[in-house]
Design a protein around this motif. Structure first.
Motif, PDB file in Angstrom:
ATOM      1  N   HIS A 134       0.886  -1.172   0.000  1.00 15.10           N
ATOM      2  CA  HIS A 134       0.000   0.000   0.000  1.00 15.10           C
ATOM      3  C   HIS A 134       0.919   1.216   0.000  1.00 15.10           C
ATOM      4  O   HIS A 134       1.370   1.668   1.038  1.00 15.10           O
ATOM      5  CB  HIS A 134      -0.920   0.013   1.218  1.00 15.10           C
ATOM      6  CG  HIS A 134      -1.942  -1.077   1.173  1.00 15.10           C
ATOM      7  ND1 HIS A 134      -3.168  -0.922   0.584  1.00 15.10           N
ATOM      8  CD2 HIS A 134      -1.917  -2.347   1.622  1.00 15.10           C
ATOM      9  CE1 HIS A 134      -3.873  -2.032   0.673  1.00 15.10           C
ATOM     10  NE2 HIS A 134      -3.134  -2.919   1.294  1.00 15.10           N
ATOM     11  N   SER A 135       1.220   1.712  -1.173  1.00 11.88           N
ATOM     12  CA  SER A 135       2.176   2.809  -1.267  1.00 11.88           C
ATOM     13  C   SER A 135       1.790   3.730  -2.403  1.00 11.88           C
ATOM     14  O   SER A 135       1.097   3.334  -3.335  1.00 11.88           O
ATOM     15  CB  SER A 135       3.587   2.266  -1.510  1.00 11.88           C
ATOM     16  OG  SER A 135       3.645   1.538  -2.720  1.00 11.88           O
ATOM     17  N   THR A 136       2.255   4.956  -2.330  1.00 11.45           N
ATOM     18  CA  THR A 136       2.059   5.912  -3.401  1.00 11.45           C
ATOM     19  C   THR A 136       3.425   6.415  -3.839  1.00 11.45           C
ATOM     20  O   THR A 136       4.157   7.010  -3.061  1.00 11.45           O
ATOM     21  CB  THR A 136       1.182   7.096  -2.946  1.00 11.45           C
ATOM     22  OG1 THR A 136      -0.056   6.583  -2.443  1.00 11.45           O
ATOM     23  CG2 THR A 136       0.895   8.036  -4.099  1.00 11.45           C
TER      24      THR A 136
ATOM     25  N   ASN B 207       2.865   9.594  -7.765  1.00  9.38           N
ATOM     26  CA  ASN B 207       1.418   9.718  -7.965  1.00  9.38           C
ATOM     27  C   ASN B 207       0.748   8.408  -8.355  1.00  9.38           C
ATOM     28  O   ASN B 207      -0.369   8.403  -8.857  1.00  9.38           O
ATOM     29  CB  ASN B 207       1.096  10.787  -9.023  1.00  9.38           C
ATOM     30  CG  ASN B 207       1.255  12.177  -8.475  1.00  9.38           C
ATOM     31  OD1 ASN B 207       0.978  12.414  -7.301  1.00  9.38           O
ATOM     32  ND2 ASN B 207       1.718  13.102  -9.298  1.00  9.38           N
TER      33      ASN B 207
ATOM     34  N   GLN C 137      -0.659   4.949  -6.889  1.00  9.34           N
ATOM     35  CA  GLN C 137      -1.008   4.233  -5.661  1.00  9.34           C
ATOM     36  C   GLN C 137      -1.121   2.746  -5.980  1.00  9.34           C
ATOM     37  O   GLN C 137      -2.052   2.309  -6.643  1.00  9.34           O
ATOM     38  CB  GLN C 137      -2.318   4.751  -5.069  1.00  9.34           C
ATOM     39  CG  GLN C 137      -2.603   4.137  -3.702  1.00  9.34           C
ATOM     40  CD  GLN C 137      -3.871   4.661  -3.073  1.00  9.34           C
ATOM     41  OE1 GLN C 137      -4.738   5.172  -3.757  1.00  9.34           O
ATOM     42  NE2 GLN C 137      -3.989   4.532  -1.774  1.00  9.34           N
TER      43      GLN C 137
ATOM     44  N   LEU D 107      -1.873  -0.926  -4.927  1.00  7.95           N
ATOM     45  CA  LEU D 107      -2.687  -1.609  -3.922  1.00  7.95           C
ATOM     46  C   LEU D 107      -2.198  -3.027  -3.654  1.00  7.95           C
ATOM     47  O   LEU D 107      -2.387  -3.559  -2.560  1.00  7.95           O
ATOM     48  CB  LEU D 107      -4.146  -1.664  -4.379  1.00  7.95           C
ATOM     49  CG  LEU D 107      -4.832  -0.314  -4.619  1.00  7.95           C
ATOM     50  CD1 LEU D 107      -6.171  -0.529  -5.302  1.00  7.95           C
ATOM     51  CD2 LEU D 107      -4.998   0.451  -3.317  1.00  7.95           C
TER      52      LEU D 107
ATOM     53  N   VAL E  96      -3.399  -1.162  -9.272  1.00  6.94           N
ATOM     54  CA  VAL E  96      -3.244   0.232  -8.877  1.00  6.94           C
ATOM     55  C   VAL E  96      -4.608   0.894  -8.737  1.00  6.94           C
ATOM     56  O   VAL E  96      -5.616   0.423  -9.259  1.00  6.94           O
ATOM     57  CB  VAL E  96      -2.369   1.021  -9.881  1.00  6.94           C
ATOM     58  CG1 VAL E  96      -0.993   0.392 -10.011  1.00  6.94           C
ATOM     59  CG2 VAL E  96      -3.038   1.114 -11.238  1.00  6.94           C
ATOM     60  N   ASN E  97      -4.613   1.997  -7.997  1.00  5.17           N
ATOM     61  CA  ASN E  97      -5.821   2.792  -7.769  1.00  5.17           C
ATOM     62  C   ASN E  97      -5.781   3.980  -8.718  1.00  5.17           C
ATOM     63  O   ASN E  97      -5.039   4.930  -8.516  1.00  5.17           O
ATOM     64  CB  ASN E  97      -5.856   3.243  -6.300  1.00  5.17           C
ATOM     65  CG  ASN E  97      -7.203   3.811  -5.884  1.00  5.17           C
ATOM     66  OD1 ASN E  97      -8.161   3.791  -6.645  1.00  5.17           O
ATOM     67  ND2 ASN E  97      -7.277   4.312  -4.665  1.00  5.17           N
TER      68      ASN E  97
ATOM     69  N   ARG F 285      -6.564   7.321 -10.596  1.00  2.27           N
ATOM     70  CA  ARG F 285      -7.149   8.625 -10.279  1.00  2.27           C
ATOM     71  C   ARG F 285      -8.132   9.025 -11.377  1.00  2.27           C
ATOM     72  O   ARG F 285      -7.943   8.666 -12.543  1.00  2.27           O
ATOM     73  CB  ARG F 285      -6.053   9.687 -10.204  1.00  2.27           C
ATOM     74  CG  ARG F 285      -4.990   9.435  -9.169  1.00  2.27           C
ATOM     75  CD  ARG F 285      -3.868  10.455  -9.289  1.00  2.27           C
ATOM     76  NE  ARG F 285      -3.268  10.416 -10.620  1.00  2.27           N
ATOM     77  CZ  ARG F 285      -2.364  11.289 -11.054  1.00  2.27           C
ATOM     78  NH1 ARG F 285      -1.961  12.274 -10.289  1.00  2.27           N
ATOM     79  NH2 ARG F 285      -1.852  11.177 -12.272  1.00  2.27           N
TER      80      ARG F 285
ATOM     81  N   ALA G 208     -10.057  -0.536  -2.853  1.00  4.16           N
ATOM     82  CA  ALA G 208      -9.396   0.736  -3.156  1.00  4.16           C
ATOM     83  C   ALA G 208     -10.070   1.885  -2.433  1.00  4.16           C
ATOM     84  O   ALA G 208     -11.292   2.050  -2.547  1.00  4.16           O
ATOM     85  CB  ALA G 208      -9.430   0.995  -4.662  1.00  4.16           C
TER      86      ALA G 208
END
Length: 232
Positions: free
Chosen positions: A6-8, A11, A13, A15, A24-25, A27, A220
């Motif tokens: 769980h890192s960003t 830009n 992120q 999961l 990934v999450n 945007r 997410a």
């Protein structure tokens, strides 16, 4: 053992990641694959992330398994190996991956929970899909189940489980019952969001790992804005 992250970074992120997949999450505003706009797609951002993280020479392999509409946020799954990609493609084609979305609407549906069945017809010139009650020529069956899970000050949070994956399916079906998604001008909401997003979020994905055959569940967090934050 799958490696959960769980890192960003840059830009991005992340999961979940292991040797075969990365989740990934997305945007709102990001495109998953390249299109006529020429904007940098999420797939290229993920490739750059992997290249930098593992100090890889040459090209990085990354397979796109599915997409999300540009104004939508949430879970996107990529294959990191050529072994995983066809297995994941088969999983999605056979509807064996369970996808749950969150949608924020201003008008509550007349029923708190319901299974919606429509026949979707896509208009490619308008980049829009129309939900019909009865089958029409060139239409495809579209099925989802929604339920109201929270009442906000001025909106309602719906949880939506997809049974099919049609073009703009959730947006069109919810609009057809009088509950367009917040910010979605194309499907009848009265005002756009300032950033061009819509309040539709790919919240949860459940599937069997393509190589390890273990069940995986990814959740997410929604974008950081006051309305989404009120849902948590």
């Amino acid at each position: 053992m799958s490696k959960k992250i769980h890192s960003t970074v840059d830009n991005l992120q992340v999961l979940f990641e292991d040797n075969h997949i990365i989740v990934v999450n997305k945007r709102p505003g990001d495109i998953v694959q390249g299109d006529k706009t020429g904007d940098k797609p999420l797939s290229e951002t993920v490739k750059a992330f992997l290249k930098k993280k593992y100090n890889k020479p040459g090209n990085v392999y990354l397979g796109v398994v599915h997409r999300l509409d540009r104004p939508t946020s949430g879970i996107v799954l990529f294959a990191k190996t050529s072994k995983a990609l066809p297995r994941l493609n088969k999983l999605f084609a056979e509807k064996s991956a369970n996808k749950t979305y969150w949608a924020i609407v201003k008008n509550a549906p007349t029923e708190p929970e319901k299974r919606l069945v429509h026949y979707m017809k896509r208009n490619t010139k308008q980049n829009k899909s129309y939900a019909n009650i009865k089958e029409v020529p060139d239409s495809k069956k579209a099925i989802l189940t929604y339920k109201i899970i929270k009442k906000l000050d001025r909106y309602f949070l719906l949880e939506v489980d997809l049974e099919t994956g049609r073009h703009h399916q959730i947006r069109s079906q919810l609009s057809s019952i009088g509950s367009p998604i917040k910010g979605d001008l194309k499907y009848g909401f009265n005002r756009s969001n300032e950033d061009g997003s819509i309040h539709l979020h790919a919240r949860k994905l459940r599937f069997i790992h393509p190589v390890k055959k273990e069940p995986i569940e990814i959740i997410a967090p929604p974008p950081n804005d006051p309305i989404w934050n009120a849902c948590l």
